[in-house]
Design a protein around this motif. Structure first.
Motif, mmCIF file in Angstrom:
data_model
loop_
_atom_site.group_PDB
_atom_site.id
_atom_site.type_symbol
_atom_site.label_atom_id
_atom_site.label_comp_id
_atom_site.label_asym_id
_atom_site.label_seq_id
_atom_site.Cartn_x
_atom_site.Cartn_y
_atom_site.Cartn_z
ATOM 1 N N ALA A 179 27.715 53.215 21.345
ATOM 2 C CA ALA A 179 27.774 52.731 22.939
ATOM 3 C C ALA A 179 28.604 52.724 23.847
ATOM 4 O O ALA A 179 29.800 52.916 23.207
ATOM 5 C CB ALA A 179 27.465 51.134 23.427
ATOM 6 N N GLY A 180 28.537 53.248 24.965
ATOM 7 C CA GLY A 180 29.634 53.475 26.323
ATOM 8 C C GLY A 180 29.536 52.572 27.215
ATOM 9 O O GLY A 180 27.854 52.080 27.008
ATOM 10 N N TRP A 181 30.428 52.576 28.111
ATOM 11 C CA TRP A 181 30.005 51.313 29.121
ATOM 12 C C TRP A 181 30.960 51.573 30.295
ATOM 13 O O TRP A 181 32.813 51.756 29.920
ATOM 14 C CB TRP A 181 30.176 49.691 28.485
ATOM 15 C CG TRP A 181 30.637 48.353 29.414
ATOM 16 C CD1 TRP A 181 31.881 48.344 29.118
ATOM 17 C CD2 TRP A 181 29.810 48.229 30.685
ATOM 18 N NE1 TRP A 181 31.684 47.311 31.351
ATOM 19 C CE2 TRP A 181 30.716 47.146 30.935
ATOM 20 C CE3 TRP A 181 28.706 48.915 31.312
ATOM 21 C CZ2 TRP A 181 29.994 46.348 32.025
ATOM 22 C CZ3 TRP A 181 28.531 48.005 32.367
ATOM 23 C CH2 TRP A 181 28.858 47.059 32.560
ATOM 24 N N LEU A 182 30.741 52.128 31.351
ATOM 25 C CA LEU A 182 31.915 52.404 32.563
ATOM 26 C C LEU A 182 31.381 51.606 32.993
ATOM 27 O O LEU A 182 30.233 51.199 33.583
ATOM 28 C CB LEU A 182 31.533 53.455 32.629
ATOM 29 C CG LEU A 182 32.399 54.468 34.558
ATOM 30 C CD1 LEU A 182 33.367 54.495 33.860
ATOM 31 C CD2 LEU A 182 31.365 55.831 34.672
ATOM 32 N N TYR A 183 32.472 50.640 34.688
ATOM 33 C CA TYR A 183 32.406 49.531 34.856
ATOM 34 C C TYR A 183 33.496 50.184 35.959
ATOM 35 O O TYR A 183 34.612 50.129 35.999
ATOM 36 C CB TYR A 183 32.078 48.069 34.434
ATOM 37 C CG TYR A 183 33.459 48.289 33.790
ATOM 38 C CD1 TYR A 183 34.345 47.642 34.208
ATOM 39 C CD2 TYR A 183 33.761 48.744 32.191
ATOM 40 C CE1 TYR A 183 35.869 47.331 32.924
ATOM 41 C CE2 TYR A 183 35.127 48.843 31.116
ATOM 42 C CZ TYR A 183 35.757 47.247 32.107
ATOM 43 O OH TYR A 183 36.773 47.157 31.356
ATOM 44 N N GLY A 184 32.684 49.204 36.981
ATOM 45 C CA GLY A 184 34.033 48.997 38.122
ATOM 46 C C GLY A 184 33.647 46.959 38.483
ATOM 47 O O GLY A 184 32.415 46.173 37.945
ATOM 48 N N THR A 185 35.259 46.020 38.400
ATOM 49 C CA THR A 185 34.830 45.220 38.616
ATOM 50 C C THR A 185 35.304 44.877 40.634
ATOM 51 O O THR A 185 36.329 45.379 40.928
ATOM 52 C CB THR A 185 36.199 44.439 38.080
ATOM 53 O OG1 THR A 185 37.440 44.474 37.745
ATOM 54 C CG2 THR A 185 34.909 44.227 36.439
ATOM 55 N N LEU A 186 35.307 43.967 41.099
ATOM 56 C CA LEU A 186 35.729 42.778 42.388
ATOM 57 C C LEU A 186 36.112 41.511 41.462
ATOM 58 O O LEU A 186 34.905 40.431 41.089
ATOM 59 C CB LEU A 186 34.926 42.958 43.055
ATOM 60 C CG LEU A 186 34.645 42.729 44.726
ATOM 61 C CD1 LEU A 186 36.029 43.081 45.002
ATOM 62 C CD2 LEU A 186 33.761 42.512 45.671
ATOM 63 N N GLY A 187 37.020 41.493 41.942
ATOM 64 C CA GLY A 187 37.713 39.620 42.075
ATOM 65 C C GLY A 187 38.084 39.045 42.946
ATOM 66 O O GLY A 187 38.560 39.785 44.017
ATOM 67 N N LEU A 188 37.768 37.926 43.556
ATOM 68 C CA LEU A 188 38.241 36.458 43.991
ATOM 69 C C LEU A 188 39.831 36.387 43.129
ATOM 70 O O LEU A 188 38.832 34.785 42.490
ATOM 71 C CB LEU A 188 37.585 35.793 44.828
ATOM 72 C CG LEU A 188 36.354 36.308 45.960
ATOM 73 C CD1 LEU A 188 34.947 35.951 46.470
ATOM 74 C CD2 LEU A 188 37.272 37.992 46.312
ATOM 75 N N HIS A 189 40.550 35.389 43.499
ATOM 76 C CA HIS A 189 41.159 34.001 42.753
ATOM 77 C C HIS A 189 41.770 33.705 43.573
ATOM 78 O O HIS A 189 42.048 33.884 45.088
ATOM 79 C CB HIS A 189 42.942 35.208 42.176
ATOM 80 C CG HIS A 189 42.561 36.747 41.405
ATOM 81 N ND1 HIS A 189 43.554 37.168 40.067
ATOM 82 C CD2 HIS A 189 41.103 37.740 41.214
ATOM 83 C CE1 HIS A 189 42.908 37.969 39.342
ATOM 84 N NE2 HIS A 189 41.594 38.321 40.285
ATOM 85 N N ALA A 190 42.030 32.237 43.094
ATOM 86 C CA ALA A 190 43.048 31.578 43.784
ATOM 87 C C ALA A 190 43.423 30.793 42.948
ATOM 88 O O ALA A 190 42.963 30.419 41.591
ATOM 89 C CB ALA A 190 41.028 30.673 44.424
ATOM 90 N N LYS A 191 44.893 30.474 43.122
ATOM 91 C CA LYS A 191 45.435 30.185 42.671
ATOM 92 C C LYS A 191 46.763 29.061 43.000
ATOM 93 O O LYS A 191 47.274 29.175 44.307
ATOM 94 C CB LYS A 191 46.441 31.187 41.619
ATOM 95 C CG LYS A 191 46.700 32.479 42.718
ATOM 96 C CD LYS A 191 47.236 33.701 41.830
ATOM 97 C CE LYS A 191 47.738 34.860 43.099
ATOM 98 N NZ LYS A 191 47.956 36.234 42.350
#
Length: 345
Positions: free
Chosen positions: A121-133
């Motif tokens: 299997a191959g997995w190609l992906y993109g991410t969008l994140g929100l961080h609170a710290k």
């Protein structure tokens, strides 16, 4: 189908930055923290099987005084305001990422199906994140979109690289998982213990601990995870521990940027456990018959490593990981190494 999926991924990945480029926000793309990862089971394991290779690049923005000042589009502002996990008085950042991972069975020389071993299997992906710290706690809420199957180009990436370095090609990619769009939603909470004696702010020798807990839901993976890390060293970084390929990357971005980053080094060790309800790379495709194996519901990682920061702008981290058996019939745990480079601006 492959062209459609590839076009979809290209549109998604190219659209991520455009969502935040309004009214001068492009200047902020030149700052923040860039994290580059490569993971491979040749590092420390000397094998070419199971989770055999991964690469990921993640950018975590500088602290944004407010979503309005950052000119983030109204849709992102609305999402941030509707999430109680991040809609508070803590500092906020956003993140974008792109990654690729490859999975294979143990025997990559046969062209025959291997029903008792992990599928290709191959997995190609993109991410969008929100961080609170803040200095004590980090919450990450992340969306991952991608493609599993031939359109993820796992065969091409692996065999082109093997030809380049003169290694035998993998011959069983004909039996890989089928094309399937992937979506995951992730929330993870990280803590920093002993903040009142914070060596990252005071300098010198010190130690800390960074436990975490989270959950991911989607057709690619669905699981609950928990773990923690202990660090000891000189001028510990003001962040939330070691970052790996996968959801909720970027926990090693400094809380306050360069003012919390100084030259130093540390050693670390940690444990992580997962209760897994779904793993497409073991369970097979969601809507079509495909190769699959019987996954184990509980998986654990033990890891240790060294991180060196020769300057406030740069850090290099190596981690050795031992992962427990992930499916019934797997004969041995899996060992792989993770190398990451972090750039702070």
């Amino acid at each position: 189908m492959r062209r459609v999926m590839t076009a979809f991924m290209a549109f998604f990945l190219l659209s991520l930055p455009n969502a935040v480029l309004a009214d001068g926000f492009a200047e902020k793309l030149r700052a923040g923290t860039f994290v580059l990862h490569t993971e491979n089971d040749k590092f420390g394991g000397g094998t070419d099987e199971f989770y055999t290779n991964g690469v990921q690049a993640t950018w975590v923005s500088p602290v944004l005084e407010s979503w309005e000042d950052a000119d983030v589009h109204a849709s992102i502002e609305m999402l941030a305001g509707s999430l109680p996990l991040i809609n508070d008085e803590r500092k906020h950042s956003i993140s974008f990422g792109i990654g690729h991972t490859i999975f294979t069975p143990v025997d990559t020389q046969t062209t025959e199906p291997q029903p008792d071993d992990r599928p290709y299997a191959g997995w190609l992906y993109g991410t969008l994140g929100l961080h609170a710290k803040n200095s004590k706690r980090l919450d990450v809420f992340e969306l991952t979109l991608g493609i599993v199957g031939p359109s993820a180009l796992g065969e091409q990436v692996q065999n082109d690289y093997h030809r380049l370095i003169g290694v035998d090609e993998a011959n069983g990619w004909e039996h890989q998982l089928h094309d399937e769009p992937g979506l995951m939603l992730t929330w993870e909470r990280n803590w920093r213990l002993f903040p009142d004696k914070d060596p990252a702010r005071t300098g010198g020798w010190g130690f800390d601990a960074t436990p975490h807990f989270g959950a991911t839901v989607g057709n690619v993976k669905t699981y609950v995870n928990a773990g923690g890390e202990v660090r000891f060293g000189y001028n510990l970084p003001a962040d939330f521990g070691t970052s790996f390929i996968g959801p909720a990357d970027g926990v090693n971005a400094p809380i306050d940027g360069l003012e919390d980053s100084r030259p130093g080094f540390h050693v670390f060790g940690g444990l992580e456990g997962k209760a897994v309800a779904r793993d497409i790379f073991l369970d097979g495709n969601t809507w079509r018959d495909s190769p699959s194996v019987a996954k184990r519901p509980f998986v654990g990682d033990a890891y240790f490593g060294l991180s060196v920061r020769p300057s406030s702008h740069f850090a290099v981290t190596y981690t050795q990981v031992v992962r427990s058996k992930e499916f019934y019939g797997q004969t041995h745990p899996h060992v792989f190494g993770s190398l990451s480079l972090s750039f702070n601006f």
